[in-house]
Design an enzyme around this catalytic site. Structure first.
Site, PDB file in Angstrom:
ATOM      1  CE1 TYR A 179       1.747  11.651   2.585  1.00 48.90           C
ATOM      2  CE2 TYR A 179      -0.507  12.323   2.156  1.00 48.90           C
ATOM      3  CZ  TYR A 179       0.394  11.412   2.663  1.00 48.90           C
ATOM      4  OH  TYR A 179      -0.067  10.277   3.250  1.00 48.90           O
ATOM      5  CE  LYS A 211      -2.612   7.925   3.409  1.00 46.59           C
ATOM      6  NZ  LYS A 211      -2.847   6.530   3.807  1.00 46.59           N
TER       7      LYS A 211
HETATM    8  P1  NAP Z   1       4.774   1.488   6.976  1.00 49.22           P
HETATM    9  O1  NAP Z   1       5.345   0.922   8.217  1.00 49.22           O
HETATM   10  O2  NAP Z   1       5.674   1.535   5.774  1.00 49.22           O
HETATM   11  O3  NAP Z   1       3.407   0.750   6.630  1.00 49.22           O
HETATM   12  C1  NAP Z   1       2.858   0.719   5.332  1.00 49.22           C
HETATM   13  C2  NAP Z   1       2.555  -0.718   5.038  1.00 49.22           C
HETATM   14  O4  NAP Z   1       1.880  -0.888   3.776  1.00 49.22           O
HETATM   15  C3  NAP Z   1       3.823  -1.576   4.952  1.00 49.22           C
HETATM   16  O5  NAP Z   1       3.663  -2.696   5.802  1.00 49.22           O
HETATM   17  C4  NAP Z   1       3.849  -1.969   3.480  1.00 49.22           C
HETATM   18  O6  NAP Z   1       4.537  -3.163   3.232  1.00 49.22           O
HETATM   19  C5  NAP Z   1       2.367  -2.098   3.237  1.00 49.22           C
HETATM   20  N1  NAP Z   1       2.038  -2.262   1.830  1.00 49.22           N
HETATM   21  C6  NAP Z   1       2.478  -1.535   0.762  1.00 49.22           C
HETATM   22  N2  NAP Z   1       1.980  -2.042  -0.385  1.00 49.22           N
HETATM   23  C7  NAP Z   1       1.179  -3.109  -0.030  1.00 49.22           C
HETATM   24  C8  NAP Z   1       0.394  -4.044  -0.753  1.00 49.22           C
HETATM   25  N3  NAP Z   1       0.307  -4.006  -2.096  1.00 49.22           N
HETATM   26  N4  NAP Z   1      -0.277  -4.999  -0.057  1.00 49.22           N
HETATM   27  C9  NAP Z   1      -0.205  -5.069   1.283  1.00 49.22           C
HETATM   28  N5  NAP Z   1       0.544  -4.210   2.028  1.00 49.22           N
HETATM   29  C10 NAP Z   1       1.228  -3.248   1.376  1.00 49.22           C
HETATM   30  O7  NAP Z   1       4.326   3.009   7.186  1.00 49.22           O
HETATM   31  P2  NAP Z   1       3.205   3.657   8.136  1.00 49.22           P
HETATM   32  O8  NAP Z   1       3.562   5.094   8.193  1.00 49.22           O
HETATM   33  O9  NAP Z   1       3.055   2.858   9.378  1.00 49.22           O
HETATM   34  O10 NAP Z   1       1.900   3.550   7.241  1.00 49.22           O
HETATM   35  C11 NAP Z   1       0.690   2.953   7.683  1.00 49.22           C
HETATM   36  C12 NAP Z   1      -0.496   3.813   7.249  1.00 49.22           C
HETATM   37  O11 NAP Z   1      -0.486   5.027   7.999  1.00 49.22           O
HETATM   38  C13 NAP Z   1      -0.451   4.230   5.789  1.00 49.22           C
HETATM   39  O12 NAP Z   1      -1.773   4.245   5.265  1.00 49.22           O
HETATM   40  C14 NAP Z   1       0.069   5.648   5.872  1.00 49.22           C
HETATM   41  O13 NAP Z   1      -0.243   6.442   4.748  1.00 49.22           O
HETATM   42  C15 NAP Z   1      -0.664   6.099   7.107  1.00 49.22           C
HETATM   43  N6  NAP Z   1      -0.190   7.338   7.723  1.00 49.22           N
HETATM   44  C16 NAP Z   1       1.122   7.488   8.009  1.00 49.22           C
HETATM   45  C17 NAP Z   1       1.563   8.674   8.581  1.00 49.22           C
HETATM   46  C18 NAP Z   1       3.014   8.887   8.888  1.00 49.22           C
HETATM   47  O14 NAP Z   1       3.412  10.026   9.118  1.00 49.22           O
HETATM   48  N7  NAP Z   1       3.818   7.849   8.948  1.00 49.22           N
HETATM   49  C19 NAP Z   1       0.654   9.701   8.862  1.00 49.22           C
HETATM   50  C20 NAP Z   1      -0.691   9.516   8.567  1.00 49.22           C
HETATM   51  C21 NAP Z   1      -1.105   8.317   7.993  1.00 49.22           C
HETATM   52  P3  NAP Z   1       6.102  -3.083   2.772  1.00 49.22           P
HETATM   53  O15 NAP Z   1       6.832  -2.379   3.865  1.00 49.22           O
HETATM   54  O16 NAP Z   1       6.486  -4.495   2.636  1.00 49.22           O
HETATM   55  O17 NAP Z   1       6.129  -2.309   1.483  1.00 49.22           O
END
Ligand code: NAP
Length: 256
Positions: free
Chosen positions: A155, A162
């Site tokens: 990570y 984070k």
């Molecule tokens: P995701 O589907 O890739 O979502 C992340 C989003 O952030 C995407 O829609 C991405 O857009 C957007 N983004 C990136 N740069 C941006 C910007 N400059 N302005 C506006 N939007 C932007 O992945 P996810 O896992 O669902 O992530 C959502 C949240 O959950 C994140 O904070 C992540 O760290 C958190 N999280 C995820 C996990 C996991 O295991 N997946 C666990 C804990 C927390 P694009 O796709 O167009 O780049």
């Protein structure tokens, strides 16, 4: 009757059906909310197509959280559809996987670290400030973190970002509490999403969760995380702010 009946919610960060933001938008609609979603850049077209797969097709706004002109026009964009917001979900993160993740901690360049911190942590403040004029009657901000209290395999700099997000959330709770705006995070276990797939070595986290989470863990099931976000958006946590709710099968509470 849903727990978000009558609430207007913006979910920022929906790209694919696998996005945590998508599951959150779905559960929020099921619970009675009027939902708007946002994304940015080239993926906007995908978001517009994906939006049709929600129970009710929501308006899709353009919001790059690093673009001040987008932040400045957010209130105007939202008011084309609803006259205010009761809740905002920050489901956004980015860190260059080639330079910052998967064992690149000691070599990660500052420019890329700065971008990761801006998109993944500072942007919670940017979004809160942009949405504040829309939340005149108070409201709820909810973001997504991955437990930043320890160092994880793979990570790397996203863990640092984070930690910044978690601290940002507490300062927003301090500064927006007097306006009746709560700010909380959900700390999710590893979930299969586009962002997760980009992290080299993410499968090590998934297998650790399978072994140690006392409730077990299904990395393909985003609903428990989405439900926690929706609960924090609702009126069922009226006196909770600056909090981090773990939705990780109990992993964080175990020693070995
Ligand atoms: P995701 O589907 O890739 O979502 C992340 C989003 O952030 C995407 O829609 C991405 O857009 C957007 N983004 C990136 N740069 C941006 C910007 N400059 N302005 C506006 N939007 C932007 O992945 P996810 O896992 O669902 O992530 C959502 C949240 O959950 C994140 O904070 C992540 O760290 C958190 N999280 C995820 C996990 C996991 O295991 N997946 C666990 C804990 C927390 P694009 O796709 O167009 O780049």
């Amino acid at each position: 009757m849903g727990i978000l009946d009558g609430k207007r919610i913006l979910v920022a960060g929906v790209t694919m059906e696998s996005s945590i933001g998508f599951a959150t938008a779905r559960v929020a609609q099921e619970q009675g909310a009027e939902v708007l979603i946002s994304n940015f850049g080239r993926a906007l077209g995908i978001t517009r197509r994906i939006a049709k797969r929600l129970p009710t097709e929501p308006p899709v706004l353009e919001l790059d959280v690093t673009d001040q002109s987008h932040l400045d026009s957010l209130a105007e964009q939202v008011r084309e559809h609803v006259d205010g917001l009761d809740g905002v979900v920050h489901s956004i993160a980015y860190g260059n996987p080639a330079t910052l993740l998967g064992g690149k901690f000691l070599s990660g360049p500052w420019e890329d670290v700065a971008q990761a911190v801006q998109v993944s942590a500072y942007s919670l403040k940017s979004l809160a400030v942009a949405a504040r004029p829309l939340m005149g009657a108070g409201g709820s901000l909810v973001g997504l973190t991955f437990d930043a209290t320890t160092a994880w395999p793979a990570y790397d700099w996203m863990g640092v970002a984070k930690a910044g997000l978690e601290s940002t959330s507490r300062y927003l709770a301090r500064d927006l509490g007097p306006d009746g705006i709560r700010c909380n995070l959900v700390s999710a276990g590893p979930l299969k999403t586009l962002a997760a797939k980009a992290i080299p070595g993410f499968e090590d986290l998934e297998s650790a969760w399978k072994e140690r989470a006392p409730l077990g863990w299904d990395e393909t099931d985003h609903t428990p995380t989405a439900r926690a976000v929706v609960a924090l958006l609702s009126d069922f946590f009226p006196a909770t702010t600056g909090e981090i709710v773990h939705v990780d099968g109990g992993f964080h509470a175990m020693g070995l």
